[in-house]
Structures are given as C-alpha cells and as structure tokens.
Design an enzyme around this catalytic site. Structure first.
Site, short mmCIF file in Angstrom:
data_model
loop_
_atom_site.label_atom_id
_atom_site.label_comp_id
_atom_site.label_asym_id
_atom_site.label_seq_id
_atom_site.Cartn_x
_atom_site.Cartn_y
_atom_site.Cartn_z
N ARG A 147 48.47 42.63 33.15
CA ARG A 147 49.71 43.02 33.60
C ARG A 147 50.21 42.47 34.89
NH1 ARG A 147 46.53 48.58 35.99
NH2 ARG A 147 46.11 47.85 37.63
N LYS A 159 40.08 38.77 51.22
CA LYS A 159 40.83 37.51 50.57
C LYS A 159 40.56 36.34 52.04
CE LYS A 159 43.07 39.77 47.01
NZ LYS A 159 42.74 38.68 46.09
N ASN A 212 43.22 35.34 39.62
CA ASN A 212 44.08 36.48 39.88
C ASN A 212 43.45 37.43 40.26
OD1 ASN A 212 47.64 37.64 40.08
ND2 ASN A 212 46.56 38.30 37.68
N TYR A 243 38.37 44.67 51.73
CA TYR A 243 40.31 43.63 50.86
C TYR A 243 40.55 42.60 52.07
CZ TYR A 243 44.10 42.62 48.19
OH TYR A 243 45.22 42.08 47.57
N LEU A 254 35.00 40.81 35.57
CA LEU A 254 33.95 39.84 36.63
C LEU A 254 33.53 40.34 37.90
CD1 LEU A 254 37.37 37.84 36.48
CD2 LEU A 254 34.92 37.40 35.04
#
Ligand code: NAD
Length: 259
Positions: free
Chosen positions: A22, A168, A95, A164, A69
């Site tokens: 998605r 990143k 991704n 988060y 993962l």
C-alpha cells in the site's frame, strides 16, 4: 548518459520495494513496473493487498514476498529469497516503516521502551540489514542502487513520536555513510525525505481536526501524493543520478526548508 537516462528505464532490472502492499511502496511498485522493472513486492501480512499491488503492475516477472522486518533474520531471508526467485537484485527501496505516538510526558516507561524498540527495529535496523545483504549481491553483480524513504521529521523533530524522528535521522546518516562506503563498488545510496503524504499512515492526522493546518504547512495547500514521492525514488534510482549519491532529497512542498 544516453536515452535511457532521460526516459528513466529499468528494463532487465530487479527492484525490491519493502512495504509495497500500500501507500508510497505501492505507488513506487507501479512506477518501476511501468518503467520496465521486474518488481519484488514485499509485504508483512496483508497478502491480499500485496496481490492487489501485483495485479496492478504493468509488464511481467513481478512477484510478492512476505517478511516481518521487525525481526532481523527475516531481512536476510527476504534478500536471499528475492535473489533466488528473481535471479538478481539491482535496486533496493527501503520504504517500510512505522509511526507510533509515545509522548514522553504521558506514556509509562515500558510503553516508551517498546515504542523505541519497535520503531528502531523496523525503521533503522531492518534497512541496515537489508542494505548489507543487498549491497553484497549488488557488488557481486557490478553495482546497484539503494533508496531509503526517510522523513521530514528527521530534521523538524517529532515531539509526539521521538523514536520515529530518531529512526529517520539515523536512516539519513546511514545513507550518507553507506554512500561513501559503497560508491567505490558501484553501489549508490540515496535518501528521500517526505513531509506528510496522503497514505494510511497519515490518514488519522489528515482526516482529523488538524487536517487543514497540516495541509497549510505547505504553500501548495496540500500534502504530497504517494506518486510524487515514488517519482523521486525512481529518479534517484535511475541511470544518470549516480553523482547524487549520499544526497537527501526533500519532498515536502516547501513546508520545511533547510539549506
Ligand atoms: P503505510 O503505512 O501505508 O506503509 C508502510 C508500509 O510498511 C506498510 O505496507 C506496512 O505493512 C510496512 N511495514 C511496517 N512495518 C513492517 C514490518 N515490521 N515488516 C514489514 N513491513 C512493514 O505508510 P506510507 O506513508 O506509505 O509509508 C512509507 C514510508 O514513508 C515509511 O517509511 C514512512 O515512514 C515514510 N513517510 C511517510 C509519511 C506520511 O505522511 N505518510 C511522511 C514521511 C515519511
């Protein structure tokens, strides 16, 4: 560079996209397939959604692959499985990712720790493992490309989801380091840093009371479409983009500018 650079073609190339059932991953799968690639559509547990992605792809030779993962060993098995079944691996798109709220002023310590563990495992450790294994294969085959999907949050801060933001920022730094380490081997590493994107991940924020304020963070008055992020991924992975290796490209509609 030749015509292939202008047309961004991926004929005879195998592209593994994680989290392609998605959102941005699915949009990237469609774009790579329409550019001639054979796409390895990775998913965690929504096989029906992954099959839907697969059915929407132009051309042939695509396949679906399942792996959670958050478990490091699964990443190893995924790369091996793709290389065996698709007979190669030319492009890896890291991704897949998760976003969880864990506000420091409200959550219990155990929740805090769990959120950090899950987020770092999925958003940073998994791309690190996949990059290791994929680059080994790419080096053997004479080269390849890795594109990491990061976030504006790495620069701007994520006060309600600090793991988060940290994951990143770590991904950005990993991409820079690997770009330097792998360029001599013909493997180029790029990072895309989107602001808000219209996908399931952002759905609750975008449809909630803060939706308009979020859209107005950009002078375009909207958030990104998944296809816009996918286009940038495709561009970076295409022939002719080699010298952008190590770069981090913002796709945020001028909502957060850095120089
Ligand atoms: P999404 O939630 O639609 O897609 C994320 C994908 O990752 C899903 O397919 C999910 O199954 C997969 N995934 C999550 N955990 C996994 C695991 N343990 N194992 C295997 N797969 C797993 O969201 P999206 O917006 O398409 O997100 C794609 C990437 O873009 C993510 O890395 C996200 O952090 C990044 N991003 C999204 C936004 C946004 O606003 N949507 C903004 C900046 C960056």
């Amino acid at each position: 560079m030749g015509d292939s650079a202008v047309a961004m073609r991926f004929d005879n190339q195998v592209v593994l996209i994680t989290g392609a059932s998605r959102g941005i991953g699915r949009a990237a799968a469609k774009l790579f397939a329409s550019a001639g690639a054979r796409v390895a559509v990775h998913y965690r547990n929504r096989r029906d959604a992954a099959e839907e992605t697969l059915a929407s792809l132009q051309g042939g030779g695509h396949a679906v692959f399942s792996a959670d993962l958050a478990h490091e060993r699964a990443a190893g098995m995924l790369v091996e499985d793709v290389v065996n079944r698709m007979r190669g691996l030319d492009v890896l798109v890291n991704n897949a990712g998760i976003f969880e709220y864990h506000e420091i002023s409200t959550v219990e310590f155990d929740q805090w720790l769990d959120a950090w563990r899950r987020t770092l495992a999925t958003n940073l450790l998994a791309p690190a493992c996949l990059s290791y294994l994929a680059s080994r294969q790419m080096m053997k085959m004479g080269g390849g490309r890795i594109v990491n999907v990061s976030s504006r949050g790495a620069f701007r801060g994520e006060p309600r989801a600090p793991a988060y933001g940290a994951s990143k920022a770590g991904l950005n730094a990993m991409g820079q380091s690997l770009a330097q380490a792998l360029a001599p081997h013909g493997v180029y590493v790029f990072t895309v840093a989107p602001g808000f994107v219209d996908t399931d991940m952002a759905k609750s924020s975008l449809s909630g009371p803060a939706g308009d304020a979020i859209r107005n963070q950009s002078p375009l008055g909207r958030v990104a479409r998944p296809e816009e992020v996918a286009r940038t991924v495709l561009f970076l992975a295409s022939k002719g983009s080699e010298f952008l290796t190590g770069g981090i490209v913002d796709v945020n509609g001028a909502s957060y500018l850095r120089s």
